[in-house]
Design a protein around this motif. Structure first.
Motif: not given
Length: 253
Positions: A45-66
């Motif tokens: 939810g909105d628990q992390l103030d000042g942090v931009t959360l981005l959806a990404a699976d770390v095992t894949h290259e494309a989302p990390v590059r994005e």
């Protein structure tokens, strides 16, 4: 390293070690981007103030590059990357249902070891593009191992192997990236009171705490986060795996 005004990337940032680290870096003046699975971000939810959360699976290259492209597009300079994403299923080599599931072993290695390496290599590539400071330093990568890398317990074969791999990468990664002014440090936590511990009752937690030499308690995620910020600000720490475990040496069970 001065964290003020720098960008930091934290994986597994929606909860546990990652959430605590993201918050600590933001409090030190960094612009923080957190990666996690979409369902984990929704749960946070909105628990992390000042942090931009981005959806990404770390095992894949494309989302990390994005995600790295997003940081660049925002005009921020990535200086710190912290790998906290990980899983810890338990299974013995031989159990009541037979041999350890091979796909489960592969999954643990994929997330904990390959995921860490994937983010490390891509973050290093991004950090290397920026100008160094007066000491020739461009940035820092912090990876997360575990004391299970050294004293894995019964049922931790996949987890221990994956975390031993993370610890094993440390000095080589530091040497590989030295020419770019990038430090690499690994933290090996002991028993930390994270959401992974949520399934254990108070009695089990008390028993685990009693096994710690001193202080006899579980570590708090904020203590891991504080160590990350200390490493960031201590420019002579490099190529080292730091145990954060209250002098705990794990028994077989």
């Amino acid at each position: 390293m001065d964290l003020t005004g720098s960008a930091a990337l934290v994986t597994g940032a929606a909860s546990g070690l990652g959430a605590a680290t993201a918050a600590a870096l933001a409090a030190r003046g960094a612009t923080v981007y957190g990666l996690d699975l979409e369902k984990a971000i929704e749960a946070a939810g909105d628990q992390l103030d000042g942090v931009t959360l981005l959806a990404a699976d770390v095992t894949h290259e494309a989302p990390v590059r994005e995600a790295l492209a997003r940081i660049d597009a925002d005009g921020a300079q990535l200086r710190v990357a912290v790998n906290c994403a990980g899983i810890a299923p338990s299974a013995r080599i031989l159990g009541r249902k037979g041999a350890h599931d091979l796909d489960l072993f592969r999954t643990v290695i994929d997330v904990n070891l390959i995921g860490t390496f994937n983010v490390m290599r891509l973050a290093a590539e991004a950090i290397a593009q920026h100008e160094p400071d007066d000491n020739g330093q461009r940035g820092l990568i912090v990876n997360t191992a575990s004391i299970a890398a050294f004293e894995g317990q019964v049922g931790q074969i996949a987890y221990a192997a994956s975390k031993a791999g993370v610890a094993g990468m440390t000095i080589t990664a530091a040497r590989d990236l030295a020419q770019y002014g990038i430090r690499v440090v690994t933290i090996a936590p002991g028993i930390v009171d994270t959401p992974m511990m949520a399934g254990f009752g108070d009695e089990v937690k008390a028993g685990l705490a009693a096994s710690v030499t001193f202080p006899q308690r579980l570590a708090d995620p904020t203590e891991y986060a504080r160590l990350v910020t200390m490493v960031a600000e201590h420019d002579y720490l490099n190529g080292e795996t730091i145990r954060m475990d209250g002098a705990l040496r794990m028994s077989a069970r």
